[in-house]
Design a protein around this motif. Structure first.
Motif, PDB file in Angstrom:
ATOM      1  N   LEU A  14      76.996  66.448  49.214  1.00  0.00           N
ATOM      2  CA  LEU A  14      77.067  67.177  47.956  1.00  0.00           C
ATOM      3  C   LEU A  14      77.064  66.269  46.726  1.00  0.00           C
ATOM      4  N   TRP A  15      77.109  64.957  46.908  1.00  0.00           N
ATOM      5  CA  TRP A  15      77.131  64.055  45.767  1.00  0.00           C
ATOM      6  C   TRP A  15      75.832  64.146  44.964  1.00  0.00           C
ATOM      7  N   LEU A  16      74.688  64.177  45.627  1.00  0.00           N
ATOM      8  CA  LEU A  16      73.396  64.206  44.934  1.00  0.00           C
ATOM      9  C   LEU A  16      73.213  65.475  44.101  1.00  0.00           C
ATOM     10  N   PRO A  17      73.436  66.683  44.642  1.00  0.00           N
ATOM     11  CA  PRO A  17      73.278  67.868  43.783  1.00  0.00           C
ATOM     12  C   PRO A  17      74.247  67.869  42.591  1.00  0.00           C
ATOM     13  N   ARG A  18      75.459  67.393  42.807  1.00  0.00           N
ATOM     14  CA  ARG A  18      76.417  67.336  41.698  1.00  0.00           C
ATOM     15  C   ARG A  18      75.955  66.356  40.630  1.00  0.00           C
ATOM     16  N   LYS A  19      75.425  65.214  41.051  1.00  0.00           N
ATOM     17  CA  LYS A  19      74.952  64.210  40.093  1.00  0.00           C
ATOM     18  C   LYS A  19      73.733  64.734  39.340  1.00  0.00           C
ATOM     19  N   LEU A  20      72.809  65.406  40.049  1.00  0.00           N
ATOM     20  CA  LEU A  20      71.638  65.993  39.380  1.00  0.00           C
ATOM     21  C   LEU A  20      72.056  67.048  38.372  1.00  0.00           C
ATOM     22  N   TYR A  21      73.030  67.871  38.734  1.00  0.00           N
ATOM     23  CA  TYR A  21      73.528  68.890  37.812  1.00  0.00           C
ATOM     24  C   TYR A  21      74.164  68.239  36.585  1.00  0.00           C
ATOM     25  N   GLU A  22      74.916  67.166  36.794  1.00  0.00           N
ATOM     26  CA  GLU A  22      75.542  66.457  35.680  1.00  0.00           C
ATOM     27  C   GLU A  22      74.486  65.892  34.741  1.00  0.00           C
ATOM     28  N   TRP A  23      73.431  65.299  35.290  1.00  0.00           N
ATOM     29  CA  TRP A  23      72.355  64.749  34.465  1.00  0.00           C
ATOM     30  C   TRP A  23      71.623  65.851  33.704  1.00  0.00           C
ATOM     31  N   LEU A  24      71.414  66.994  34.359  1.00  0.00           N
ATOM     32  CA  LEU A  24      70.746  68.112  33.704  1.00  0.00           C
ATOM     33  C   LEU A  24      71.569  68.629  32.527  1.00  0.00           C
ATOM     34  N   VAL A  25      72.866  68.773  32.731  1.00  0.00           N
ATOM     35  CA  VAL A  25      73.731  69.254  31.647  1.00  0.00           C
ATOM     36  C   VAL A  25      73.766  68.254  30.503  1.00  0.00           C
ATOM     37  N   ASP A  26      73.828  66.969  30.808  1.00  0.00           N
ATOM     38  CA  ASP A  26      73.808  65.949  29.758  1.00  0.00           C
ATOM     39  C   ASP A  26      72.496  65.983  28.981  1.00  0.00           C
ATOM     40  N   ALA A  27      71.387  66.175  29.682  1.00  0.00           N
ATOM     41  CA  ALA A  27      70.085  66.254  29.010  1.00  0.00           C
ATOM     42  C   ALA A  27      70.012  67.482  28.107  1.00  0.00           C
ATOM     43  N   LEU A  28      70.523  68.622  28.586  1.00  0.00           N
ATOM     44  CA  LEU A  28      70.510  69.827  27.753  1.00  0.00           C
ATOM     45  C   LEU A  28      71.390  69.668  26.520  1.00  0.00           C
ATOM     46  N   GLU A  29      72.538  69.009  26.677  1.00  0.00           N
ATOM     47  CA  GLU A  29      73.389  68.760  25.516  1.00  0.00           C
ATOM     48  C   GLU A  29      72.672  67.888  24.502  1.00  0.00           C
ATOM     49  N   GLY A  30      71.958  66.891  24.984  1.00  0.00           N
ATOM     50  CA  GLY A  30      71.195  66.028  24.085  1.00  0.00           C
ATOM     51  C   GLY A  30      70.090  66.785  23.366  1.00  0.00           C
ATOM     52  N   MET A  31      69.415  67.676  24.083  1.00  0.00           N
ATOM     53  CA  MET A  31      68.346  68.460  23.459  1.00  0.00           C
ATOM     54  C   MET A  31      68.895  69.452  22.444  1.00  0.00           C
ATOM     55  N   LEU A  32      70.069  70.000  22.706  1.00  0.00           N
ATOM     56  CA  LEU A  32      70.660  70.939  21.752  1.00  0.00           C
ATOM     57  C   LEU A  32      71.043  70.247  20.444  1.00  0.00           C
ATOM     58  N   ASP A  33      71.323  68.961  20.506  1.00  0.00           N
ATOM     59  CA  ASP A  33      71.612  68.224  19.277  1.00  0.00           C
ATOM     60  C   ASP A  33      70.372  68.069  18.409  1.00  0.00           C
ATOM     61  N   TRP A  34      69.193  68.148  18.990  1.00  0.00           N
ATOM     62  CA  TRP A  34      67.954  68.022  18.229  1.00  0.00           C
ATOM     63  C   TRP A  34      67.672  69.258  17.387  1.00  0.00           C
ATOM     64  N   ILE A  35      68.200  70.415  17.785  1.00  0.00           N
ATOM     65  CA  ILE A  35      67.914  71.668  17.083  1.00  0.00           C
ATOM     66  C   ILE A  35      68.632  71.663  15.739  1.00  0.00           C
ATOM     67  N   PRO A  36      67.911  71.892  14.655  1.00  0.00           N
ATOM     68  CA  PRO A  36      68.576  71.893  13.345  1.00  0.00           C
ATOM     69  C   PRO A  36      69.452  73.138  13.178  1.00  0.00           C
ATOM     70  N   GLU A  37      70.445  73.001  12.308  1.00  0.00           N
ATOM     71  CA  GLU A  37      71.316  74.132  12.029  1.00  0.00           C
ATOM     72  C   GLU A  37      70.579  75.154  11.169  1.00  0.00           C
ATOM     73  N   ILE A  38      70.825  76.423  11.445  1.00  0.00           N
ATOM     74  CA  ILE A  38      70.166  77.506  10.720  1.00  0.00           C
ATOM     75  C   ILE A  38      71.168  78.125   9.757  1.00  0.00           C
ATOM     76  N   GLN A  39      70.756  78.262   8.520  1.00  0.00           N
ATOM     77  CA  GLN A  39      71.614  78.913   7.535  1.00  0.00           C
ATOM     78  C   GLN A  39      71.484  80.426   7.706  1.00  0.00           C
ATOM     79  N   VAL A  40      72.586  81.078   8.026  1.00  0.00           N
ATOM     80  CA  VAL A  40      72.585  82.515   8.274  1.00  0.00           C
ATOM     81  C   VAL A  40      73.005  83.231   6.997  1.00  0.00           C
ATOM     82  N   ALA A  41      72.211  84.196   6.584  1.00  0.00           N
ATOM     83  CA  ALA A  41      72.518  84.956   5.375  1.00  0.00           C
ATOM     84  C   ALA A  41      73.552  86.030   5.686  1.00  0.00           C
ATOM     85  N   ASP A  42      74.312  86.385   4.696  1.00  0.00           N
ATOM     86  CA  ASP A  42      75.287  87.457   4.850  1.00  0.00           C
ATOM     87  C   ASP A  42      74.542  88.785   4.917  1.00  0.00           C
ATOM     88  N   VAL A  43      74.848  89.601   5.904  1.00  0.00           N
ATOM     89  CA  VAL A  43      74.136  90.857   6.122  1.00  0.00           C
ATOM     90  C   VAL A  43      74.333  91.799   4.937  1.00  0.00           C
TER      91      VAL A  43
END
Length: 87
Positions: A14-43
């Motif tokens: 189970l070490w390999l699937p856990r390590k792959l999952y950890e790398w995937l989550v780290d990569a997704l966190e890194g990609m989410l940092d690339w997304i700029p913040e969106i200014q939301v208007a008051d409804v």
């Protein structure tokens, strides 16, 4: 002793699937940092900025009822899809 050997083998397998999952989550966190913040208007400000003609049209077309009906239908579809043997 036999149980300890089996537990060690399971940990190794189970070490390999856990390590792959950890790398995937780290990569997704890194990609989410690339997304700029969106200014939301008051409804409320958006609806206050609508003109009288647009408000008249939305009132005549019963926009509030239509929007409620659409969201209720989508929610019902979601719930029915989750029931086994139906969705």
């Amino acid at each position: 002793m036999f149980q300890n050997i089996i537990d060690a083998l399971i940990d190794i397998v189970l070490w390999l699937p856990r390590k792959l999952y950890e790398w995937l989550v780290d990569a997704l966190e890194g990609m989410l940092d690339w997304i700029p913040e969106i200014q939301v208007a008051d409804v409320q400000d958006v609806f206050n900025s609508l003109g009288g003609d647009m408000l008249y049209f939305l009132t005549m077309m019963e926009f509030d009822y239509g929007l409620t009906a659409i969201f209720t239908a989508l929610l019902a579809r979601f719930v029915l899809r989750r029931i086994p043997f139906i969705g």
